[in-house]
Design a protein around this motif. Structure first.
Motif, PDB file in Angstrom:
ATOM      1  N   LEU A 177       0.696  -1.240  -0.075  1.00 11.87           N
ATOM      2  CA  LEU A 177      -0.024  -0.062  -0.001  1.00 11.87           C
ATOM      3  C   LEU A 177       0.762   1.032  -0.056  1.00 11.87           C
ATOM      4  CD1 LEU A 177      -2.626  -1.095   2.610  1.00 11.87           C
ATOM      5  CD2 LEU A 177      -2.937  -1.017   0.239  1.00 11.87           C
TER       6      LEU A 177
ATOM      7  N   GLY B 274      -4.800   4.956  -3.726  1.00  8.37           N
ATOM      8  CA  GLY B 274      -4.760   5.617  -2.240  1.00  8.37           C
ATOM      9  C   GLY B 274      -3.956   6.932  -2.315  1.00  8.37           C
TER      10      GLY B 274
ATOM     11  N   TRP C 124      -4.928   0.776  -3.757  1.00  8.76           N
ATOM     12  CA  TRP C 124      -5.126   0.168  -2.697  1.00  8.76           C
ATOM     13  C   TRP C 124      -6.358  -0.948  -2.453  1.00  8.76           C
ATOM     14  CZ3 TRP C 124      -9.538   0.376   0.700  1.00  8.76           C
ATOM     15  CH2 TRP C 124     -10.351   1.095   0.386  1.00  8.76           C
TER      16      TRP C 124
ATOM     17  N   THR D 122      -4.828  -3.832  -4.154  1.00  5.95           N
ATOM     18  CA  THR D 122      -3.760  -4.507  -3.515  1.00  5.95           C
ATOM     19  C   THR D 122      -4.493  -5.214  -2.468  1.00  5.95           C
ATOM     20  OG1 THR D 122      -2.207  -2.710  -3.914  1.00  5.95           O
ATOM     21  CG2 THR D 122      -1.745  -3.893  -1.934  1.00  5.95           C
TER      22      THR D 122
END
Length: 497
Positions: A152, A339, A345, A348
């Protein structure tokens, strides 16, 4: 077609999402890509299984696989500079060989990117054993979750983290090679002796068919060099740096993996020890427990490193598929979110958390399906490379492979033969998943071909030639008019680097 695309804008969102940032050069890209190949963790986690089935023929099999990977790397380098997209294989194949072929490559690549990280992560417990005894599945799941959190972060920060870990794993591989060569029990001729320890202490012969069957895993050993293509939207000057990163990574990873394999083959005390594949025990026997512990800890760090980079790579694939409208509208919107650090994000989390769950699946099945998927994916990439110099792409400035078209033609033939030598169960698993994906294409994507599965090229990666060019099969590219008219407004989620 332009009108249709313009209408699709109103159906999806009002404003485009920001694109991935170009923040890494060749060095950073090579560090990230090498970390995804994760040569040391591959050496210590995947290669022992090859020793178990191929014995002294393991080094020869990996060498043959590496030679095949040179041809594969040429295909990736040429296609990656023509189509520098985070979609990787599917973007290249869709543009060159058609949307259905690209969709099937996407499914195969998704299988690979979802399975490989947990396969590697489950090896962590074995190399933490000198310090603490842990359950392999639980430890692997923990590594996957840790890698997801790291994924992240900003990509440049991850390049430095993975670079440090990469140095440690290369040192570990170097120590193993040095100890193996200094404790050789057999000569260079043993590398082609084709022997493996059988049951009841007998010595069995490794047949040519076993070597061919093992090539699917051997291709998987250095498979991660394709990460350079996945990162092409974040590489500076991708039309130059993608090829450099792909070829440099393959060369370095081959040396880091193959040299220690040769050393282990020559240094194992007997055939039974070699076939057992317990590299940590061999290192301890060649040196002492302290060195063995150091190597084991380096490998554990390398596995964590690999998990971080693979999660980064895999999230980019899912992000690109959402940007290219592979899913229903709400799903595309969610997966295309970026993000605060510029990373996708949601994508991910979507690849990291299921990866943790896969740590509880049978390891042999994961190996088999991965080998078949990688081989089939490479075959379709080779087909795309064979078609890469037709139409407008013939004159597009890009890195061009030598010995074209002989190189992709030979690769197609060899990879097709390797597929025929794989276990039926693994072929059925992979084929079944591909069949379901084909149904999704036929029932959902194809009827919506004007608004779904629209493979895109980032704006800053397009050359002037693209402004009036259409891919050979007539497929529109986001932001490029089908007939050379004014470009439609960008679809929400498309990169605007």
């Amino acid at each position: 077609m332009t009108d249709t695309l313009q209408k699709s804008v109103a159906d999806t969102a009002a404003a485009p999402a920001p694109g991935l940032k170009r923040s890494i050069g060749v060095v950073g890209g090579t560090l990230l890509t090498l970390s995804c190949v994760t040569p040391a963790s591959t050496l210590f986690v995947v290669v022992p299984d090859l020793f178990g089935s191929l014995g002294t023929a393991t080094a020869l099999t990996i060498a043959i696989g590496s030679l095949l990977c040179i041809a594969v790397a040429f295909c990736y380098s040429e296609l990656g500079t023509l189509i520098p997209s985070a979609g990787g294989e599917y973007a290249m194949v869709s543009t060159m060989a058609g949307r259905l072929a690209g969709w099937l490559v996407f499914v195969l690549s998704l299988l690979v990117v979802m399975i490989v990280p947990p396969v590697i992560a489950m090896g962590t417990a074995d190399y933490l054993a000198p310090i603490v005894h842990l359950d392999p599945s639980m430890t692997g799941a923990g590594v996957m979750l840790l890698a997801t959190l790291a994924g992240l972060l900003d990509l440049r920060a991850n390049a430095w983290i993975t670079g440090i870990f990469l140095v440690l794993e290369v040192v570990a591989a170097g120590v193993v090679a040095l100890l193996g060569f200094s404790h050789s029990h057999r000569g260079v001729g043993s590398l082609v002796s084709m022997q493996v320890a059988g049951e009841h202490g007998h010595t069995d012969t490794v047949t040519a068919m076993l070597v061919v069957s093992g090539l699917a895993i051997a291709l998987f050993v250095t498979q991660g060099f394709s990460t350079a293509v996945y990162l092409s939207e974040e590489l500076e000057n991708p039309r130059r740096n993608v090829a450099r990163t792909v070829l440099a990574t393959l060369a370095i990873s081959t040396v880091v993996i193959l040299v220690p394999v040769v050393a282990i083959t020559m240094g194992a005390s007997d055939l039974k020890e070699l076939t057992g594949g317990d590299i940590s025990s061999m290192v301890t026997a060649w040196s002492n427990s302290a060195v063995g512990t150091f190597v084991s800890l380096c490998v554990a760090l390398a596995i964590i490193n690999a998990g971080i980079v693979m999660v980064i790579q895999n999230s980019r694939v899912l992000f690109a598929s959402a940007r290219d409208k592979a899913w229903p509208g709400p799903v595309n919107t969610v997966f295309a979110k970026l993000g605060r650090f510029g990373s996708p994000w949601v994508a991910t989390l979507a690849v990291g958390v299921p990866g943790a769950v896969l740590c509880f699946v049978n390891l042999d099945t994961l190996y088999g399906v991965t080998g078949v998927s990688v081989t089939a994916m490479y075959l379709l990439v080779a087909v795309a490379a064979l078609l890469a110099r037709r139409g407008s792409h013939r004159h597009t400035p890009a890195w061009r492979m030598p010995l074209w078209p002989a190189m992709p033609v030979l690769l197609i033939a060899v990879l097709a033969y390797i597929l025929t030598q794989q276990e039926t169960s693994y072929l059925l698993w992979t084929g079944g998943i591909t069949a379901v994906a084909t149904l999704y294409w036929a029932l959902y994507l194809r009827p919506r071909r004007d608004t779904r599965w629209l493979v895109s090229i980032p704006e800053d990666a397009r050359l002037p030639e693209h402004s009036a060019a259409v891919p050979a099969q007539g497929m529109p590219v986001h932001g490029i008019p089908a007939q050379g008219g004014p470009a439609p407004a960008p679809v929400a989620g498309e990169a605007q680097a």
